[in-house]
Design a protein around this motif. Structure first.
Motif, PDB file in Angstrom:
ATOM      1  N   UNK A  13       0.844  -1.195   0.000  1.00  0.00           N
ATOM      2  CA  UNK A  13       0.000   0.000   0.000  1.00  0.00           C
ATOM      3  C   UNK A  13       0.884   1.250   0.000  1.00  0.00           C
ATOM      4  N   UNK A  14       1.989   1.220   0.715  1.00  0.00           N
ATOM      5  CA  UNK A  14       2.897   2.363   0.709  1.00  0.00           C
ATOM      6  C   UNK A  14       3.576   2.508  -0.653  1.00  0.00           C
ATOM      7  N   UNK A  15       3.868   1.399  -1.321  1.00  0.00           N
ATOM      8  CA  UNK A  15       4.450   1.450  -2.656  1.00  0.00           C
ATOM      9  C   UNK A  15       3.457   1.877  -3.716  1.00  0.00           C
ATOM     10  N   UNK A  16       2.183   1.653  -3.465  1.00  0.00           N
ATOM     11  CA  UNK A  16       1.123   1.998  -4.406  1.00  0.00           C
ATOM     12  C   UNK A  16       0.835   3.502  -4.428  1.00  0.00           C
ATOM     13  N   UNK A  17       1.018   4.168  -3.327  1.00  0.00           N
ATOM     14  CA  UNK A  17       0.676   5.590  -3.221  1.00  0.00           C
ATOM     15  C   UNK A  17       1.367   6.470  -4.266  1.00  0.00           C
ATOM     16  N   UNK A  18       2.681   6.309  -4.528  1.00  0.00           N
ATOM     17  CA  UNK A  18       3.323   7.166  -5.536  1.00  0.00           C
ATOM     18  C   UNK A  18       2.737   7.021  -6.940  1.00  0.00           C
ATOM     19  N   UNK A  19       2.115   5.890  -7.237  1.00  0.00           N
ATOM     20  CA  UNK A  19       1.484   5.713  -8.545  1.00  0.00           C
ATOM     21  C   UNK A  19       0.329   6.684  -8.740  1.00  0.00           C
ATOM     22  N   UNK A  20      -0.188   7.213  -7.631  1.00  0.00           N
ATOM     23  CA  UNK A  20      -1.295   8.173  -7.680  1.00  0.00           C
ATOM     24  C   UNK A  20      -0.830   9.576  -7.291  1.00  0.00           C
ATOM     25  N   UNK A  21       0.493   9.792  -7.310  1.00  0.00           N
ATOM     26  CA  UNK A  21       1.034  11.108  -7.002  1.00  0.00           C
ATOM     27  C   UNK A  21       1.050  11.439  -5.522  1.00  0.00           C
ATOM     28  N   UNK A  22       0.932  10.428  -4.675  1.00  0.00           N
ATOM     29  CA  UNK A  22       0.914  10.635  -3.229  1.00  0.00           C
ATOM     30  C   UNK A  22       2.214  10.137  -2.617  1.00  0.00           C
ATOM     31  N   UNK A  27       0.403   7.413   4.729  1.00  0.00           N
ATOM     32  CA  UNK A  27      -0.308   6.539   5.666  1.00  0.00           C
ATOM     33  C   UNK A  27       0.621   6.095   6.778  1.00  0.00           C
ATOM     34  N   UNK A  28       0.041   5.852   7.917  1.00  0.00           N
ATOM     35  CA  UNK A  28       0.795   5.353   9.061  1.00  0.00           C
ATOM     36  C   UNK A  28       1.278   3.931   8.804  1.00  0.00           C
ATOM     37  N   UNK A  29       2.227   3.480   9.604  1.00  0.00           N
ATOM     38  CA  UNK A  29       2.737   2.116   9.477  1.00  0.00           C
ATOM     39  C   UNK A  29       1.766   1.084  10.025  1.00  0.00           C
ATOM     40  N   UNK A  30       0.692   1.523  10.644  1.00  0.00           N
ATOM     41  CA  UNK A  30      -0.256   0.615  11.301  1.00  0.00           C
ATOM     42  C   UNK A  30      -1.328   0.086  10.354  1.00  0.00           C
ATOM     43  N   UNK A  31      -1.074   0.063   9.045  1.00  0.00           N
ATOM     44  CA  UNK A  31      -2.067  -0.426   8.086  1.00  0.00           C
ATOM     45  C   UNK A  31      -2.279  -1.918   8.310  1.00  0.00           C
ATOM     46  N   UNK A  32      -3.529  -2.276   8.584  1.00  0.00           N
ATOM     47  CA  UNK A  32      -3.892  -3.678   8.802  1.00  0.00           C
ATOM     48  C   UNK A  32      -4.318  -4.322   7.484  1.00  0.00           C
ATOM     49  N   UNK A  33      -5.119  -3.601   6.709  1.00  0.00           N
ATOM     50  CA  UNK A  33      -5.550  -4.070   5.398  1.00  0.00           C
ATOM     51  C   UNK A  33      -6.013  -2.867   4.595  1.00  0.00           C
ATOM     52  N   UNK A  34      -6.170  -3.089   3.302  1.00  0.00           N
ATOM     53  CA  UNK A  34      -6.711  -2.023   2.465  1.00  0.00           C
ATOM     54  C   UNK A  34      -7.412  -2.632   1.265  1.00  0.00           C
ATOM     55  N   UNK A  35      -8.284  -1.835   0.663  1.00  0.00           N
ATOM     56  CA  UNK A  35      -8.935  -2.245  -0.577  1.00  0.00           C
ATOM     57  C   UNK A  35      -8.858  -1.083  -1.553  1.00  0.00           C
ATOM     58  N   UNK A  36      -8.712  -1.412  -2.817  1.00  0.00           N
ATOM     59  CA  UNK A  36      -8.638  -0.433  -3.889  1.00  0.00           C
ATOM     60  C   UNK A  36      -9.660  -0.817  -4.940  1.00  0.00           C
ATOM     61  N   UNK A  37     -10.545   0.121  -5.250  1.00  0.00           N
ATOM     62  CA  UNK A  37     -11.604  -0.141  -6.222  1.00  0.00           C
ATOM     63  C   UNK A  37     -11.201   0.377  -7.597  1.00  0.00           C
TER      64      UNK A  37
END
Length: 68
Positions: A13-22, A27-37
């Protein structure tokens, strides 16, 4: 697309953020899960609510969603 709570999911998820210019540190290191639509919206679930300091202090609830 839902990603389960693993170290790999947190890293991806942290690696995915730059693909969207972020920045990776958005995001904090406490990511438990995420979903992308397909429409670009995403939801993150954290292990706990937390604060992240940028220029200003940001607060994240345990579950947050946003569009990119």
């Amino acid at each position: 697309m839902h990603f389960s709570p693993t170290a790999a999911a947190t890293a991806s998820v942290h690696g995915l953020l730059p693909q969207y210019g972020l920045p990776k540190g958005l995001l904090a290191d406490a990511v438990k899960s995420y979903s992308l639509e397909e429409d670009g919206s995403f939801m993150i679930e954290l292990e706990r609510p937390c604060y992240v300091h940028f220029v200003n202090l940001a607060y994240y609830e345990k579950k947050s969603s946003q569009g990119v």
